[in-house]
Design an enzyme around this catalytic site. Structure first.
Site, PDB file in Angstrom:
ATOM      1  N   TYR A   1       7.278   6.060   0.366  1.00  0.00           N
ATOM      2  CA  TYR A   1       6.801   6.327   1.720  1.00  0.00           C
ATOM      3  C   TYR A   1       7.885   6.999   2.560  1.00  0.00           C
ATOM      4  O   TYR A   1       7.582   7.618   3.578  1.00  0.00           O
ATOM      5  CB  TYR A   1       6.448   5.012   2.428  1.00  0.00           C
ATOM      6  CG  TYR A   1       5.092   4.438   2.115  1.00  0.00           C
ATOM      7  CD1 TYR A   1       4.348   4.839   1.006  1.00  0.00           C
ATOM      8  CD2 TYR A   1       4.547   3.461   2.943  1.00  0.00           C
ATOM      9  CE1 TYR A   1       3.108   4.272   0.735  1.00  0.00           C
ATOM     10  CE2 TYR A   1       3.308   2.898   2.683  1.00  0.00           C
ATOM     11  CZ  TYR A   1       2.598   3.302   1.583  1.00  0.00           C
ATOM     12  OH  TYR A   1       1.371   2.737   1.330  1.00  0.00           O
ATOM     13  N   GLY A   2       9.118   6.825   2.153  1.00  0.00           N
ATOM     14  CA  GLY A   2      10.256   7.220   2.988  1.00  0.00           C
ATOM     15  C   GLY A   2      10.346   8.695   3.301  1.00  0.00           C
ATOM     16  O   GLY A   2      11.088   9.104   4.188  1.00  0.00           O
TER      17      GLY A   2
ATOM     18  N   CYS B   1      16.178  -1.153   3.677  1.00  0.00           N
ATOM     19  CA  CYS B   1      15.075  -0.782   2.787  1.00  0.00           C
ATOM     20  C   CYS B   1      15.002  -1.885   1.744  1.00  0.00           C
ATOM     21  O   CYS B   1      16.037  -2.316   1.226  1.00  0.00           O
ATOM     22  CB  CYS B   1      15.354   0.571   2.128  1.00  0.00           C
ATOM     23  SG  CYS B   1      14.182   0.968   0.810  1.00  0.00           S
ATOM     24  N   THR B   2      13.772  -2.326   1.458  1.00  0.00           N
ATOM     25  CA  THR B   2      13.651  -3.489   0.572  1.00  0.00           C
ATOM     26  C   THR B   2      14.076  -3.200  -0.865  1.00  0.00           C
ATOM     27  O   THR B   2      14.273  -4.122  -1.641  1.00  0.00           O
ATOM     28  CB  THR B   2      12.202  -4.012   0.586  1.00  0.00           C
ATOM     29  OG1 THR B   2      11.330  -2.894   0.400  1.00  0.00           O
ATOM     30  CG2 THR B   2      11.886  -4.703   1.878  1.00  0.00           C
ATOM     31  N   HIS B   3      14.208  -1.932  -1.203  1.00  0.00           N
ATOM     32  CA  HIS B   3      14.697  -1.619  -2.548  1.00  0.00           C
ATOM     33  C   HIS B   3      16.204  -1.836  -2.677  1.00  0.00           C
ATOM     34  O   HIS B   3      16.710  -2.070  -3.774  1.00  0.00           O
ATOM     35  CB  HIS B   3      14.427  -0.155  -2.893  1.00  0.00           C
ATOM     36  CG  HIS B   3      12.986   0.153  -3.198  1.00  0.00           C
ATOM     37  ND1 HIS B   3      12.000   0.094  -2.254  1.00  0.00           N
ATOM     38  CD2 HIS B   3      12.391   0.538  -4.350  1.00  0.00           C
ATOM     39  CE1 HIS B   3      10.846   0.437  -2.808  1.00  0.00           C
ATOM     40  NE2 HIS B   3      11.058   0.708  -4.082  1.00  0.00           N
TER      41      HIS B   3
ATOM     42  N   CYS C   1       8.338  -3.784   3.928  1.00  0.00           N
ATOM     43  CA  CYS C   1       8.683  -2.383   3.751  1.00  0.00           C
ATOM     44  C   CYS C   1       9.201  -1.910   5.100  1.00  0.00           C
ATOM     45  O   CYS C   1       8.472  -1.933   6.093  1.00  0.00           O
ATOM     46  CB  CYS C   1       7.421  -1.608   3.356  1.00  0.00           C
ATOM     47  SG  CYS C   1       7.647   0.177   3.301  1.00  0.00           S
ATOM     48  N   ASN C   2      10.455  -1.527   5.140  1.00  0.00           N
ATOM     49  CA  ASN C   2      11.039  -1.106   6.414  1.00  0.00           C
ATOM     50  C   ASN C   2      10.383   0.158   6.927  1.00  0.00           C
ATOM     51  O   ASN C   2      10.219   0.342   8.129  1.00  0.00           O
ATOM     52  CB  ASN C   2      12.533  -0.851   6.251  1.00  0.00           C
ATOM     53  CG  ASN C   2      13.276  -2.140   6.051  1.00  0.00           C
ATOM     54  OD1 ASN C   2      13.711  -2.759   7.008  1.00  0.00           O
ATOM     55  ND2 ASN C   2      13.395  -2.581   4.810  1.00  0.00           N
TER      56      ASN C   2
ATOM     57  N   ASP D   1       4.301  -3.717   0.180  1.00  0.00           N
ATOM     58  CA  ASP D   1       5.365  -2.708   0.092  1.00  0.00           C
ATOM     59  C   ASP D   1       4.777  -1.440  -0.513  1.00  0.00           C
ATOM     60  O   ASP D   1       3.732  -1.467  -1.170  1.00  0.00           O
ATOM     61  CB  ASP D   1       6.542  -3.189  -0.771  1.00  0.00           C
ATOM     62  CG  ASP D   1       7.707  -2.186  -0.742  1.00  0.00           C
ATOM     63  OD1 ASP D   1       8.077  -1.735   0.352  1.00  0.00           O
ATOM     64  OD2 ASP D   1       8.213  -1.827  -1.818  1.00  0.00           O
ATOM     65  N   SER D   2       5.489  -0.326  -0.296  1.00  0.00           N
ATOM     66  CA  SER D   2       5.046   0.928  -0.887  1.00  0.00           C
ATOM     67  C   SER D   2       5.129   0.863  -2.418  1.00  0.00           C
ATOM     68  O   SER D   2       4.455   1.613  -3.099  1.00  0.00           O
ATOM     69  CB  SER D   2       5.936   2.059  -0.386  1.00  0.00           C
ATOM     70  OG  SER D   2       7.283   1.770  -0.709  1.00  0.00           O
TER      71      SER D   2
ATOM     72  N   GLU E   1      13.078   2.996  -8.366  1.00  0.00           N
ATOM     73  CA  GLU E   1      11.725   2.834  -8.938  1.00  0.00           C
ATOM     74  C   GLU E   1      11.712   3.310 -10.393  1.00  0.00           C
ATOM     75  O   GLU E   1      11.026   2.757 -11.228  1.00  0.00           O
ATOM     76  CB  GLU E   1      10.671   3.611  -8.134  1.00  0.00           C
ATOM     77  CG  GLU E   1      10.334   3.021  -6.781  1.00  0.00           C
ATOM     78  CD  GLU E   1       9.152   2.034  -6.784  1.00  0.00           C
ATOM     79  OE1 GLU E   1       8.225   2.197  -7.588  1.00  0.00           O
ATOM     80  OE2 GLU E   1       9.182   1.093  -5.965  1.00  0.00           O
TER      81      GLU E   1
HETATM   82  N1  DGL Z   1      10.838  -0.140   0.230  1.00  0.00           N
HETATM   83  C1  DGL Z   1      10.426   0.494   1.400  1.00  0.00           C
HETATM   84  C2  DGL Z   1      11.348   0.277   2.575  1.00  0.00           C
HETATM   85  O1  DGL Z   1      11.782  -0.805   2.752  1.00  0.00           O
HETATM   86  C3  DGL Z   1      10.040   1.932   1.293  1.00  0.00           C
HETATM   87  C4  DGL Z   1      10.635   2.748   0.272  1.00  0.00           C
HETATM   88  C5  DGL Z   1       9.835   4.003   0.140  1.00  0.00           C
HETATM   89  O2  DGL Z   1       8.675   3.886  -0.260  1.00  0.00           O
HETATM   90  O3  DGL Z   1      10.370   5.070   0.461  1.00  0.00           O
HETATM   91  O4  DGL Z   1      11.636   1.152   3.344  1.00  0.00           O
END
Ligand code: DGL
Length: 270
Positions: A39-40, A194-196, A70-71, A7-8, A162
């Site tokens: 990453y988004g 998104c995994t968050h 990570c999506n 994941d990011s 985060e």
């Molecule tokens: N947690 C990641 C996702 O599922 C990326 C979040 C990010 O880094 O912006 O998209």
């Protein structure tokens, strides 16, 4: 044997947690690119370059199979990686497909033509990069017809999660849900893409209302991996230890991860 989880940042820990509960005997090597999250807000080339570098590091750690938990990476980089970058003896899987299979009531590997499904109005909450990739709509179109998807880019939410800023994260969830509802007042299902976001699932559910079914990925991905490993026992990899790698400051990341998962997690430098 070790399976890689990428994941990011910390969000992939929600997936890792479900994977370790479902497959307690499998060691997992986790890579969080915390120094470069989120990453988004990055463009597709950038996400591709960072994701391939991280996956190579997981191969070095003894993994033959890596889950992109990570999506954003699954949406913006996976297809390009599968197009010739991945060596024949390795595999990289994303997190979209198990979710879409659940939404469209399909079993793994059911490649029959797209058909009508029960849900017609789906709200997608994801990072700006995932939304602009349209990967969700593309994968859905392979499996279902007549589903209206309204996507809401949830700017700022990953940073707030985060940073552990729960008040800001909650306010952002409510305002993103409101923004979506202005365009789609009555979604039947909502995807936390998104995994968050599972860390904010209660707030999403509350803001959306009880009648909306909220799909979150962790358990779906864990079920799908268990099924995959059953069919491909050769993909366990050579690693024998669970390990947590980060490009960030291991001490600070371990502290946050321990708060996230409410159990002790110790990261080391990637
Ligand atoms: N947690 C990641 C996702 O599922 C990326 C979040 C990010 O880094 O912006 O998209």
């Amino acid at each position: 044997m070790a399976v890689g989880v990428f994941d990011s940042g910390l969000g992939g820990l929600t997936v890792l947690d479900a994977l370790s509960r479902r497959l307690p005997d499998v060691p997992f090597a986790y890579f969080g690119d915390n120094a470069r999250a989120p990453y988004g807000v990055r463009d597709a080339d950038d996400v591709y370059n960072l994701t391939t570098a991280a996956v190579e590091r997981l191969w070095e750690a003894g993994c033959d199979l890596v889950i992109l938990a990570c999506n954003t990476a699954s949406a913006a980089a996976l297809r390009r990686m599968q197009d010739g970058w991945i060596p024949p003896e390795k595999r990289v899987l994303g997190v979209f497909v198990p979710l879409i299979e659940a939404l469209t009531e399909r079993r793994w590997g059911d490649n029959s033509p797209p058909r009508e499904v029960a849900v017609k109005h789906v709200a997608l909450f994801a990072t700006p990069a995932t939304v602009s990739s349209r990967a969700f709509q593309r994968e859905l179109a392979f499996r279902a017809i007549g589903v209206d998807v309204e996507a809401q880019p949830c700017g700022g939410l990953v940073d707030a999660i985060e940073a552990g800023d729960e008040i800001l994260a909650e306010a952002l969830v409510r305002s993103h849900v409101e923004a979506l509802k202005r365009r789609m007042p009555f979604p039947e299902a909502a995807i936390l893409g998104c995994t968050h976001y599972p860390l904010m699932e209660t707030t999403f559910q509350d803001a959306l209302g009880d009648h909306v079914r909220v799909f979150s990925q962790a358990n779906l991905v864990a079920e799908s991996l268990a099924d995959y490993l059953n069919r491909h026992p050769d993909m366990y990899g050579a690693g024998t230890e669970s390990v947590f790698l980060t490009t960030g400051d291991p001490k600070a990341v371990s502290h946050k991860a321990t708060q996230f998962l409410r159990r002790k997690i110790t990261f080391q430098a990637a």
